[in-house]
Design a protein around this motif. Sequence first.
Motif, short mmCIF file in Angstrom:
data_model
loop_
_atom_site.label_atom_id
_atom_site.label_comp_id
_atom_site.label_asym_id
_atom_site.label_seq_id
_atom_site.Cartn_x
_atom_site.Cartn_y
_atom_site.Cartn_z
N UNK A 117 0.83 -1.20 0.00
CA UNK A 117 0.00 0.00 0.00
C UNK A 117 0.87 1.26 0.00
N UNK A 118 1.95 1.25 0.77
CA UNK A 118 2.86 2.40 0.83
C UNK A 118 3.50 2.65 -0.54
N UNK A 119 3.94 1.59 -1.21
CA UNK A 119 4.53 1.73 -2.55
C UNK A 119 3.48 2.26 -3.53
N UNK A 120 2.27 1.77 -3.42
CA UNK A 120 1.18 2.21 -4.30
C UNK A 120 0.90 3.70 -4.09
N UNK A 121 0.87 4.14 -2.83
CA UNK A 121 0.62 5.55 -2.53
C UNK A 121 1.74 6.43 -3.07
N UNK A 122 2.99 5.98 -2.94
CA UNK A 122 4.12 6.76 -3.46
C UNK A 122 4.03 6.87 -4.97
N UNK A 123 3.67 5.78 -5.63
CA UNK A 123 3.51 5.83 -7.10
C UNK A 123 2.38 6.78 -7.48
N UNK A 124 1.27 6.74 -6.77
CA UNK A 124 0.14 7.63 -7.07
C UNK A 124 0.54 9.09 -6.88
N UNK A 125 1.30 9.37 -5.83
CA UNK A 125 1.79 10.74 -5.60
C UNK A 125 2.68 11.20 -6.74
N UNK A 126 3.58 10.33 -7.18
CA UNK A 126 4.45 10.67 -8.30
C UNK A 126 3.65 10.88 -9.58
N UNK A 127 2.64 10.04 -9.78
CA UNK A 127 1.80 10.15 -10.98
C UNK A 127 1.04 11.48 -10.97
N UNK A 128 0.47 11.86 -9.82
CA UNK A 128 -0.30 13.10 -9.73
C UNK A 128 0.60 14.33 -9.85
N UNK A 129 1.69 14.34 -9.11
CA UNK A 129 2.54 15.52 -9.05
C UNK A 129 3.40 15.71 -10.28
N UNK A 130 3.93 14.63 -10.82
CA UNK A 130 4.89 14.73 -11.91
C UNK A 130 4.32 14.26 -13.24
N UNK A 131 3.03 13.99 -13.25
CA UNK A 131 2.33 13.57 -14.47
C UNK A 131 3.01 12.37 -15.13
N UNK A 132 3.27 11.36 -14.31
CA UNK A 132 3.91 10.13 -14.80
C UNK A 132 2.86 9.06 -15.01
#
Length: 182
Positions: A134-149
């Motif tokens: 879940x922590x890895x998933x949240x970090x990926x979602x944050x990167x996706x939202x913030x950095x448009x990845x």
Amino acid sequence: MANVIVAFSKPEDAKNIRNILAKNGFSVASVCTSGAQAINSADELGSGIVVCGARFADMVYEELYDCLPPGVRMLLVASPGLWNGRAPEDVVCLGLPLKVHDLISTLEMMMESLVRRRRKQRLKPLERSREEQELIKQAKELLMDRNHMTEADAHRYLQKCSMDSGTNMVETAQMIMSLINR
């Protein structure tokens, strides 16, 4: 090289086997004269090989085998009449009279088997807990939202940061979460 525990009821037998093994380059961790001592030594080491006789003052080899930790293998040195057809499947047996060459080559084969097993364990992928996933998933979602990845890009970024910093992915995800959520 794995550790070797020598366990025989007669102290002179145990010392003779220890000396033979030491002369041939094996690391003898302890010499025991009872099953309880052998079990304690095996528990401390966690892995290795117990070279033992069939009978001790406090138990027989089958009881000793049942009490050994999973990473410890047994090499039974006894008269074939004592173990013939009754020894557990993964106990390696050598008959008496003992030939030094047979002892050394059998122990080398068992050592190679232990090394292969350890290597196989090390290469097996780690199982992550639900919280870590879940922590890895949240970090990926944050990167996706913030950095448009994309999800794949975010995953690759986490992997690269993890490898560059020498930490595992969970720790890297924690670092990213703490940096972004300031």
